[in-house]
Enzyme design. Structure first.
Site, PDB file in Angstrom:
ATOM      1  N   SER A  43       1.678  -4.215   5.508  1.00 39.12           N
ATOM      2  CA  SER A  43       2.254  -3.775   6.799  1.00 39.12           C
ATOM      3  C   SER A  43       3.520  -4.553   7.121  1.00 39.12           C
ATOM      4  O   SER A  43       3.507  -5.784   7.139  1.00 39.12           O
ATOM      5  CB  SER A  43       1.276  -4.037   7.940  1.00 39.12           C
ATOM      6  OG  SER A  43       0.246  -3.117   7.907  1.00 39.12           O
ATOM      7  N   HIS A  76       4.038   2.103   7.098  1.00 38.95           N
ATOM      8  CA  HIS A  76       3.724   2.289   5.676  1.00 38.95           C
ATOM      9  C   HIS A  76       4.378   3.600   5.225  1.00 38.95           C
ATOM     10  O   HIS A  76       3.913   4.687   5.575  1.00 38.95           O
ATOM     11  CB  HIS A  76       2.208   2.399   5.457  1.00 38.95           C
ATOM     12  CG  HIS A  76       1.465   1.117   5.615  1.00 38.95           C
ATOM     13  ND1 HIS A  76       0.932   0.420   4.545  1.00 38.95           N
ATOM     14  CD2 HIS A  76       1.161   0.400   6.709  1.00 38.95           C
ATOM     15  CE1 HIS A  76       0.337  -0.669   4.988  1.00 38.95           C
ATOM     16  NE2 HIS A  76       0.444  -0.705   6.299  1.00 38.95           N
ATOM     17  N   HIS A 100      -5.665   2.835   2.944  1.00 39.47           N
ATOM     18  CA  HIS A 100      -6.747   1.975   3.454  1.00 39.47           C
ATOM     19  C   HIS A 100      -8.063   2.746   3.546  1.00 39.47           C
ATOM     20  O   HIS A 100      -8.077   3.942   3.856  1.00 39.47           O
ATOM     21  CB  HIS A 100      -6.422   1.465   4.850  1.00 39.47           C
ATOM     22  CG  HIS A 100      -5.157   0.674   4.964  1.00 39.47           C
ATOM     23  ND1 HIS A 100      -3.930   1.266   5.123  1.00 39.47           N
ATOM     24  CD2 HIS A 100      -4.933  -0.660   4.949  1.00 39.47           C
ATOM     25  CE1 HIS A 100      -2.994   0.326   5.198  1.00 39.47           C
ATOM     26  NE2 HIS A 100      -3.572  -0.847   5.093  1.00 39.47           N
ATOM     27  N   TYR A 102     -10.071   2.398   5.972  1.00 39.93           N
ATOM     28  CA  TYR A 102     -10.288   2.814   7.366  1.00 39.93           C
ATOM     29  C   TYR A 102      -9.622   4.133   7.693  1.00 39.93           C
ATOM     30  O   TYR A 102      -9.928   4.773   8.698  1.00 39.93           O
ATOM     31  CB  TYR A 102      -9.845   1.728   8.359  1.00 39.93           C
ATOM     32  CG  TYR A 102      -8.361   1.429   8.398  1.00 39.93           C
ATOM     33  CD1 TYR A 102      -7.456   2.326   8.956  1.00 39.93           C
ATOM     34  CD2 TYR A 102      -7.861   0.230   7.888  1.00 39.93           C
ATOM     35  CE1 TYR A 102      -6.101   2.057   8.991  1.00 39.93           C
ATOM     36  CE2 TYR A 102      -6.513  -0.057   7.926  1.00 39.93           C
ATOM     37  CZ  TYR A 102      -5.636   0.862   8.468  1.00 39.93           C
ATOM     38  OH  TYR A 102      -4.295   0.600   8.503  1.00 39.93           O
ATOM     39  N   GLU A 103      -8.688   4.577   6.839  1.00 39.39           N
ATOM     40  CA  GLU A 103      -8.050   5.876   7.069  1.00 39.39           C
ATOM     41  C   GLU A 103      -9.005   7.024   6.732  1.00 39.39           C
ATOM     42  O   GLU A 103      -8.683   8.186   6.965  1.00 39.39           O
ATOM     43  CB  GLU A 103      -6.775   5.992   6.226  1.00 39.39           C
ATOM     44  CG  GLU A 103      -5.678   5.041   6.676  1.00 39.39           C
ATOM     45  CD  GLU A 103      -4.473   5.064   5.752  1.00 39.39           C
ATOM     46  OE1 GLU A 103      -3.633   5.958   5.909  1.00 39.39           O
ATOM     47  OE2 GLU A 103      -4.374   4.193   4.869  1.00 39.39           O
ATOM     48  N   ALA A 130      -0.559  -7.993   5.718  1.00 35.30           N
ATOM     49  CA  ALA A 130      -0.482  -8.673   7.007  1.00 35.30           C
ATOM     50  C   ALA A 130      -1.916  -9.039   7.372  1.00 35.30           C
ATOM     51  O   ALA A 130      -2.822  -8.235   7.178  1.00 35.30           O
ATOM     52  CB  ALA A 130       0.106  -7.733   8.044  1.00 35.30           C
ATOM     53  N   MET A 233      -7.566  -5.908   6.467  1.00 38.67           N
ATOM     54  CA  MET A 233      -8.268  -4.648   6.172  1.00 38.67           C
ATOM     55  C   MET A 233      -7.852  -4.035   4.832  1.00 38.67           C
ATOM     56  O   MET A 233      -7.918  -2.815   4.665  1.00 38.67           O
ATOM     57  CB  MET A 233      -7.970  -3.640   7.291  1.00 38.67           C
ATOM     58  CG  MET A 233      -8.258  -4.167   8.681  1.00 38.67           C
ATOM     59  SD  MET A 233      -7.714  -3.005   9.938  1.00 38.67           S
ATOM     60  CE  MET A 233      -7.715  -4.047  11.411  1.00 38.67           C
ATOM     61  N   SER A 234      -7.410  -4.862   3.910  1.00 34.99           N
ATOM     62  CA  SER A 234      -6.913  -4.291   2.647  1.00 34.99           C
ATOM     63  C   SER A 234      -7.096  -5.292   1.511  1.00 34.99           C
ATOM     64  O   SER A 234      -7.897  -6.216   1.602  1.00 34.99           O
ATOM     65  CB  SER A 234      -5.422  -3.956   2.789  1.00 34.99           C
ATOM     66  OG  SER A 234      -4.665  -5.146   2.928  1.00 34.99           O
ATOM     67  N   ASN A 257      -0.688 -12.736  13.318  1.00 36.72           N
ATOM     68  CA  ASN A 257      -1.272 -12.974  14.643  1.00 36.72           C
ATOM     69  C   ASN A 257      -2.437 -13.942  14.466  1.00 36.72           C
ATOM     70  O   ASN A 257      -2.946 -14.111  13.359  1.00 36.72           O
ATOM     71  CB  ASN A 257      -1.767 -11.658  15.256  1.00 36.72           C
ATOM     72  CG  ASN A 257      -2.792 -10.963  14.365  1.00 36.72           C
ATOM     73  OD1 ASN A 257      -2.421 -10.360  13.348  1.00 36.72           O
ATOM     74  ND2 ASN A 257      -4.033 -11.080  14.713  1.00 36.72           N
ATOM     75  N   HIS A 282      -0.786  -4.001  16.755  1.00 37.38           N
ATOM     76  CA  HIS A 282      -0.066  -3.565  15.553  1.00 37.38           C
ATOM     77  C   HIS A 282       1.437  -3.843  15.697  1.00 37.38           C
ATOM     78  O   HIS A 282       2.104  -4.184  14.721  1.00 37.38           O
ATOM     79  CB  HIS A 282      -0.331  -2.090  15.280  1.00 37.38           C
ATOM     80  CG  HIS A 282       0.159  -1.625  13.935  1.00 37.38           C
ATOM     81  ND1 HIS A 282      -0.286  -2.184  12.745  1.00 37.38           N
ATOM     82  CD2 HIS A 282       1.068  -0.689  13.578  1.00 37.38           C
ATOM     83  CE1 HIS A 282       0.335  -1.603  11.738  1.00 37.38           C
ATOM     84  NE2 HIS A 282       1.155  -0.688  12.214  1.00 37.38           N
TER      85      HIS A 282
HETATM   86  N1  HPA Z   1      -7.432  -8.572  11.759  1.00 36.67           N
HETATM   87  C1  HPA Z   1      -7.540  -7.670  10.773  1.00 36.67           C
HETATM   88  N2  HPA Z   1      -6.497  -7.174  10.134  1.00 36.67           N
HETATM   89  C2  HPA Z   1      -5.275  -7.595  10.490  1.00 36.67           C
HETATM   90  C3  HPA Z   1      -5.094  -8.543  11.510  1.00 36.67           C
HETATM   91  C4  HPA Z   1      -6.239  -9.051  12.189  1.00 36.67           C
HETATM   92  O1  HPA Z   1      -6.149  -9.875  13.111  1.00 36.67           O
HETATM   93  N3  HPA Z   1      -3.764  -8.773  11.621  1.00 36.67           N
HETATM   94  C5  HPA Z   1      -3.159  -7.975  10.692  1.00 36.67           C
HETATM   95  N4  HPA Z   1      -4.069  -7.283  10.010  1.00 36.67           N
END
Ligand code: HPA
Length: 307
Positions: A43, A76, A100, A102-103, A130, A233-234, A257, A282
């Site tokens: 990301s 993306h 992903h 989750y998609e 990310a 998540m990847s 973050n 995001h």
């Molecule tokens: N959690 C999960 N996936 C992420 C995060 C997070 O805090 N930041 C960027 N991708």
């Protein structure tokens, strides 16, 4: 295609058709036809594709490749870029935009590009993401070279190698104790030092969650307690399939973050802190990624030049 109805022979055929399609599109640029390295851009890290030389370069949108799904996430793009990197002109294929779980895609679908890369001749996977910082030392903008992972969905049965084994790629019981190769990590740190880049780079454990929600406070504490340094998540599905296919792996998280694990206030006498303090978004992920991407691009250019 659900992972339950997964047919290895049918899947292999799809991969071969996709490989033939790409070979056709690369026929006029033979120097790009056998990529040695695959890069997956996380990301906000699509700028990594900018380190490819301007010429020769071939861009292929995912929807032009049979069997290849398209990315639905903002930030993306959804294309493969074939080109050369560095003074040694290392041939690479770069995935700008990843797929992903989750998609709604199955693991066979999300990891299709990695096995396709293997068929094209790729030897090394360089994968980025990310991620949220869970280690209390990490702050947004830090980098983390992945040394190990926790495949939380995998431990509960959502595993990319579940189902019939693809014996034409690798063994039934794939070891993962050596998944993140020491010599590639060392090379990354050497190049960072040579370039004089001061951005903090940790080495740590990536905790894979299915998403798409960011973690609750209790989940952040759980991840920290089990040894996760960063959460995302990847990456883990792609790394597992890469290792199963015999690829070497270098993996990098950009901390975008901080995961919030502090318990919310329980007393009604004191002034409560706003509950959205530190909340992941995001937009924040993309903004931090943009700033750090330049350093990542430089180190990768010099690292991949040595592969
Ligand atoms: N959690 C999960 N996936 C992420 C995060 C997070 O805090 N930041 C960027 N991708």
């Amino acid at each position: 295609m659900s992972s339950l109805s997964f047919d290895p022979q049918e899947y292999t055929k799809q991969l071969e058709v996709a490989a033939e399609t790409l070979n056709g599109l690369l026929a006029d640029t033979p120097e790009l036809a056998k990529p040695r390295v695959m890069i997956i851009c996380g990301s906000g890290l699509g700028g990594i594709a900018d380190i490819l030389a301007a010429e020769p370069k071939v861009e292929v949108p995912y929807n032009k490749i049979p069997g290849f799904k398209t990315s639905t996430v903002p930030g993306h793009a959804g294309k493969l870029v074939f080109g050369l990197i560095g003074s040694k002109k290392v041939p690479v294929m770069c995935m700008v935009g990843r797929l992903h779980f989750y998609e709604g895609y199955s693991f066979q679908e999300t990891t299709f590009p990695v096995r396709l890369a293997k068929l094209l001749g790729v030897e090394v996977l360089v994968v980025t993401n990310a991620a949220g910082g869970v280690n209390p030392d990490y702050v947004p903008g830090d980098l983390m070279i992945i040394t190990d992972h926790i495949n939380f969905p995998g431990m509960a049965g959502y595993h990319p190698l579940r189902g019939p084994n693809m014996d034409n790629f690798g063994p039934r019981f794939q070891p993962l104790s050596d998944a993140y190769e020491h010599s590639l990590r060392k090379l990354f740190f050497e190049k960072k030092k040579e370039l004089g880049i001061t951005r903090k780079v940790y080495e740590g454990t990536y905790f894979f969650v299915a998403g798409p929600t960011f973690e609750s406070r209790a989940e952040v504490r759980f991840i920290r307690a089990t040894g996760g340094d960063a959460v995302g998540m990847s990456t883990v599905p792609e790394v597992i399939i890469a290792r199963h296919s015999g690829l070497r792996v270098l993996a990098l998280s950009l901390i975008t973050n901080a995961g919030v694990g502090e318990k919310p206030p329980t007393s009604f006498d004191e002034e409560p802190k706003p509950l959205d303090e530190g909340m992941a978004s995001h937009a924040e992920v993309l903004e931090t990624a943009n700033e750090a991407s330049k350093d990542v691009q430089k180190i990768f250019e010099y690292t991949i030049n040595e592969l």
